[in-house]
Structures are given as structure tokens and as C-alpha cells.
Design a protein around this motif. Structure first.
Motif, mmCIF file in Angstrom:
data_model
loop_
_atom_site.group_PDB
_atom_site.id
_atom_site.type_symbol
_atom_site.label_atom_id
_atom_site.label_comp_id
_atom_site.label_asym_id
_atom_site.label_seq_id
_atom_site.Cartn_x
_atom_site.Cartn_y
_atom_site.Cartn_z
ATOM 1 N N TYR A 95 0.798 -1.227 0.000
ATOM 2 C CA TYR A 95 0.000 0.000 0.000
ATOM 3 C C TYR A 95 0.831 1.278 0.000
ATOM 4 O O TYR A 95 0.385 2.307 -0.485
ATOM 5 N N VAL A 96 2.013 1.234 0.606
ATOM 6 C CA VAL A 96 2.785 2.445 0.878
ATOM 7 C C VAL A 96 4.146 2.391 0.194
ATOM 8 O O VAL A 96 4.834 1.385 0.249
ATOM 9 N N ARG A 97 4.508 3.489 -0.417
ATOM 10 C CA ARG A 97 5.841 3.643 -1.011
ATOM 11 C C ARG A 97 6.509 4.820 -0.323
ATOM 12 O O ARG A 97 5.914 5.885 -0.168
ATOM 13 N N VAL A 98 7.753 4.621 0.075
ATOM 14 C CA VAL A 98 8.520 5.676 0.730
ATOM 15 C C VAL A 98 9.298 6.443 -0.331
ATOM 16 O O VAL A 98 9.959 5.845 -1.183
ATOM 17 N N TYR A 99 9.191 7.754 -0.260
ATOM 18 C CA TYR A 99 9.950 8.646 -1.129
ATOM 19 C C TYR A 99 10.915 9.425 -0.243
ATOM 20 O O TYR A 99 10.495 10.300 0.514
ATOM 21 N N CYS A 100 12.177 9.087 -0.329
ATOM 22 C CA CYS A 100 13.194 9.792 0.438
ATOM 23 C C CYS A 100 13.770 10.878 -0.477
ATOM 24 O O CYS A 100 14.350 10.577 -1.523
ATOM 25 N N ILE A 101 13.566 12.119 -0.078
ATOM 26 C CA ILE A 101 14.029 13.256 -0.878
ATOM 27 C C ILE A 101 15.143 13.950 -0.106
ATOM 28 O O ILE A 101 14.934 14.416 1.021
ATOM 29 N N ILE A 102 16.324 14.011 -0.705
ATOM 30 C CA ILE A 102 17.481 14.607 -0.047
ATOM 31 C C ILE A 102 17.850 15.910 -0.745
ATOM 32 O O ILE A 102 18.138 15.925 -1.936
ATOM 33 N N ASP A 103 17.819 16.986 0.022
ATOM 34 C CA ASP A 103 18.222 18.283 -0.500
ATOM 35 C C ASP A 103 19.753 18.285 -0.565
ATOM 36 O O ASP A 103 20.434 18.253 0.454
ATOM 37 N N MET A 104 20.271 18.299 -1.782
ATOM 38 C CA MET A 104 21.707 18.133 -2.027
ATOM 39 C C MET A 104 22.481 19.448 -2.135
ATOM 40 O O MET A 104 23.676 19.422 -2.391
ATOM 41 N N ARG A 105 21.846 20.556 -1.943
ATOM 42 C CA ARG A 105 22.515 21.828 -2.228
ATOM 43 C C ARG A 105 23.773 22.058 -1.402
ATOM 44 O O ARG A 105 24.666 22.758 -1.853
ATOM 45 N N THR A 106 23.880 21.476 -0.223
ATOM 46 C CA THR A 106 25.092 21.650 0.588
ATOM 47 C C THR A 106 25.773 20.321 0.886
ATOM 48 O O THR A 106 26.636 20.250 1.758
ATOM 49 N N GLN A 107 25.412 19.277 0.183
ATOM 50 C CA GLN A 107 25.950 17.942 0.446
ATOM 51 C C GLN A 107 27.108 17.627 -0.488
ATOM 52 O O GLN A 107 27.138 18.089 -1.624
ATOM 53 N N ASN A 108 28.011 16.792 -0.017
ATOM 54 C CA ASN A 108 29.097 16.294 -0.844
ATOM 55 C C ASN A 108 28.544 15.141 -1.671
ATOM 56 O O ASN A 108 28.231 14.082 -1.135
ATOM 57 N N ARG A 109 28.398 15.362 -2.954
ATOM 58 C CA ARG A 109 27.769 14.386 -3.841
ATOM 59 C C ARG A 109 28.488 13.034 -3.836
ATOM 60 O O ARG A 109 27.871 11.989 -3.761
ATOM 61 N N GLU A 110 29.807 13.054 -3.913
ATOM 62 C CA GLU A 110 30.566 11.811 -3.984
ATOM 63 C C GLU A 110 30.376 10.969 -2.722
ATOM 64 O O GLU A 110 30.150 9.763 -2.799
ATOM 65 N N ASP A 111 30.432 11.608 -1.557
ATOM 66 C CA ASP A 111 30.219 10.880 -0.304
ATOM 67 C C ASP A 111 28.815 10.299 -0.237
ATOM 68 O O ASP A 111 28.609 9.169 0.215
ATOM 69 N N LEU A 112 27.849 11.065 -0.687
ATOM 70 C CA LEU A 112 26.466 10.615 -0.653
ATOM 71 C C LEU A 112 26.244 9.429 -1.608
ATOM 72 O O LEU A 112 25.607 8.437 -1.235
ATOM 73 N N ILE A 113 26.775 9.502 -2.803
ATOM 74 C CA ILE A 113 26.635 8.403 -3.765
ATOM 75 C C ILE A 113 27.332 7.160 -3.236
ATOM 76 O O ILE A 113 26.800 6.039 -3.345
ATOM 77 N N ASN A 114 28.499 7.313 -2.626
ATOM 78 C CA ASN A 114 29.194 6.161 -2.034
ATOM 79 C C ASN A 114 28.349 5.529 -0.929
ATOM 80 O O ASN A 114 28.240 4.300 -0.844
#
Length: 191
Positions: A95-114
Motif C-alpha cells: 500500500y505504501v511507497r517511501v519517497y526519500c528526498i534529499i536536499d543536495m545543495r550543501t551535500q558532498n555528492r561523492e560521499d552521498l553516492i558512495n
């Protein structure tokens, strides 16, 4: 009808919040509850685990977990598996789908993708590099307690609070899904 839903959300939020002033709490909750949430998913980068198998397009309802620029995104990612556990343990996965939305404007993209690559999850993660989620939903308060909300089939907020952090909110989520299943995807008070 919506009065009970609003009262339910206020009680839930009161459980979560410590010594914050009543005025601020009520104002923040009023901004979110019963509001329409626009999910500009096409304007965000969708990341899903390579091991993702099930495509839950048939789910009826959305649970949005928004991670703002003040949050520890890596910490949030390490807990992604808990969403699967919550849905499975409460028989909500269909019934339920989780949508995780991460505001990336101040995040380190490479660390997050890893971190994403090291984490198992079966829910989609959306990387919001331009802050479009907040631009489309200016009713979202800055208080992180209001960054997890459950939507009906029309994308209206019917429950606010994180069921991973609060068993009372978890119980309310199960009851709300049950109510909405009986009422064609919208929350209608039982009273």
C-alpha cells in the motif's frame, strides 16, 4: 471529517515534541496537515539501489521523508533499510511507497553516492540538487519533526511524524492506511 484527522496529527506531534511553545507547534503543524504536496520528481535525480528488484508502481499511498540541508544525509541513508522493515512488519508494503528526498545543495555528492551504493534499500531516493521540493512546497516548516508525512491518493497530508522514531506514529500510520483502504484512498474520520 478532517477535524479528527487534524486532531490526530496534533496529538501525534505533541507526542514527538518536547518543550517547544504551543503556538509554534500549532503553526508548523497547520502549515503541513491537510496541505497538498507537490512531488516534482521529474526535476530531481532518481537514485535507486542496483539491487532494487520490486517496482512498487502499484502502491496507493506515499510516505515522504524529506532530508533538508541541515540534516546528516549519510546518517539518514544508513537507516534506509528500516523503512523496508517498517512496511513489511506492518503489512504495508503493498500500500505504501517511501519517497526519500534529499536536499543536495550543501551535500558532498561523492560521499552521498558512495553511501547510497553501500546501503541496501528497496525505496527510491531522490536527489534534489536545486531545492525544487521546497520551492514547490513552501508550506514545509524548517523544523525537521515535520519532514516526514503520509499522503492520501490525492497527495494531501493526512499524518505528520516519523514512524521510525515513534511507535505511536507507527500505530497511527497502520490505522490511517486501514481507514483509507476502506474509503477509496482518502482519510475519513470514523466518528
Amino acid at each position: 471529517m478532517r477535524d479528527i484527522g487534524i486532531i490526530l496529527a496534533i496529538v501525534t506531534t505533541s507526542f514527538i515534541i518536547g518543550c517547544r511553545g504551543v503556538h509554534n507547534r500549532d503553526t508548523d503543524l497547520e502549515l503541513v496537515i491537510s496541505s497538498h504536496i507537490h512531488l516534482p520528481l521529474s526535476e530531481m535525480e532518481k537514485f535507486y539501489n542496483n539491487r532494487l528488484i520490486d517496482n512498487q508502481e502499484s502502491t496507493l499511498y506515499k510516505l515522504v521523508h524529506y532530508v533538508d540541508t541541515k540534516s546528516c544525509s549519510i546518517c539518514e541513508l544508513k537507516a534506509l533499510y528500516q523503512w523496508d522493515d517498517l512496511l513489511i512488519n506492518n503489512n504495508l508494503k503493498k500500500y505504501v511507497r517511501v519517497y526519500c528526498i534529499i536536499d543536495m545543495r550543501t551535500q558532498n555528492r561523492e560521499d552521498l553516492i558512495n553511501a547510497l551504493n553501500e546501503t541496501y534499500f528497496s525505496q527510491d531516493v531522490y536527489l534534489d540538487t536545486l531545492g525544487v521540493f521546497l520551492k514547490h512546497n513552501d508550506n514545509i516548516p524548517s523544523n525537521q519533526l515535520y519532514h516526514t508525512f503520509f499522503l492520501d491518493k490525492n497527495d494531501n497530508v493526512v499524518l505528520v511524524g516519523n514512524p521510525l522514531n515513534n511507535t505511536y506514529v507507527e500505530e497511527l500510520l497502520v490505522k490511517t492506511v486501514d481507514n483509507m483502504n476502506r474509503n477509496e484512498g482518502v482519510y475519513i474520520s470514523d466518528n
